[in-house]
Scaffold this motif. Sequence first.
Motif, short mmCIF file in Angstrom:
data_model
loop_
_atom_site.label_atom_id
_atom_site.label_comp_id
_atom_site.label_asym_id
_atom_site.label_seq_id
_atom_site.Cartn_x
_atom_site.Cartn_y
_atom_site.Cartn_z
N ALA A 10 0.84 -1.20 0.00
CA ALA A 10 0.00 0.00 0.00
C ALA A 10 0.88 1.26 0.00
O ALA A 10 0.56 2.26 -0.67
CB ALA A 10 -0.93 -0.01 1.21
N GLN A 11 1.96 1.21 0.74
CA GLN A 11 2.86 2.36 0.78
C GLN A 11 3.57 2.55 -0.57
O GLN A 11 3.68 3.65 -1.08
CB GLN A 11 3.90 2.17 1.89
N ARG A 12 4.06 1.43 -1.14
CA ARG A 12 4.79 1.53 -2.40
C ARG A 12 3.91 1.96 -3.56
O ARG A 12 4.39 2.60 -4.51
CB ARG A 12 5.47 0.18 -2.71
N LEU A 13 2.63 1.61 -3.51
CA LEU A 13 1.71 1.95 -4.60
C LEU A 13 1.03 3.30 -4.43
O LEU A 13 0.35 3.77 -5.32
CB LEU A 13 0.63 0.85 -4.71
N SER A 14 1.23 3.92 -3.30
CA SER A 14 0.61 5.22 -3.06
C SER A 14 1.22 6.30 -3.96
O SER A 14 2.45 6.34 -4.14
CB SER A 14 0.80 5.63 -1.59
N PRO A 15 0.40 7.21 -4.54
CA PRO A 15 0.95 8.33 -5.32
C PRO A 15 1.95 9.16 -4.53
O PRO A 15 2.89 9.71 -5.11
CB PRO A 15 -0.30 9.15 -5.68
N ALA A 16 1.78 9.24 -3.23
CA ALA A 16 2.70 10.03 -2.41
C ALA A 16 4.11 9.47 -2.44
O ALA A 16 5.09 10.21 -2.24
CB ALA A 16 2.20 10.09 -0.97
#
Length: 283
Positions: A10-16
């Motif tokens: 989820a972190q790696r795929l986040s736009p942020a």
Amino acid sequence: MPLDPADNSAQRLSPAYRLAVEDTEFLLRDEMRALRFALEYAKAELALREWGVRSTIVVFGSARIPSPEDAEAAIAAAPEGKAREIARRRAALSRYYAMAREFGHIASRRGGALSPNGRLRDNVIATGGGPGIMEAANRGAADAGAPSIGFNITLPAEQQPNPYSTPDLTFRFHYFAMRKMHLAMRANALAIFPGGFGTFDELFELLTLTQTRKAPPLPIVLFGAEYWRRVVAWDVLVEQGMVDPADLDLFEIVDSAEEGWHAMIRRGLAAHTPPGRAVLDEE
């Protein structure tokens, strides 16, 4: 449901988490417009420097003017009647394409684009990169074996680059203002062929910059006396007090490529960028 301590998808795929330079959604935000504007300046600027382009001759004119060969093909393909007559009228304009092509060849061969001083090239043909007169001028430079520039613009009805500008010097802009700045900032001279709204926009913007001394004087030559004296009542501007009589001396009207080249030389065209050209950086 408890989180899996080994799962960070989820972190790696986040736009942020995207690198800013790779985040198109971020770069296209309204708040990033100033950065996009700067990037459009820098990309073309660096490429022009790498090619040693010190100065240009900018050629404006209609995208709708056909080449002589295309004009002849259109007449042959048109059915008899109104369509054939329209094709003939368009074909009559192709003489301006031929003139712009000849001018691009003359300027490229004589102006310094072919014989760089060290790494510097002068009076390189620069156009809006599209069809018609723009194609003709780039084609004339290609005929001479010289590089030429195409400053294309993204439009709702997409303008494709013509095949004659140098690929490494064929740019595409989103912002008209940045495109105009690049057209103006290295210009040693302007060659203006018959055209419509876009041609008038470019012509009168540069006339205004020279009239108001925001830009130093430079040769401005209009090709096609029959056209320019019919579509603009230059004397009426003076009669009505809208411009000074001396303002009509800011440009010259000619009827051939050779005449246009000699008019530019007579008006001070040289193989260098005139002092003070950098004032256009303020626009």
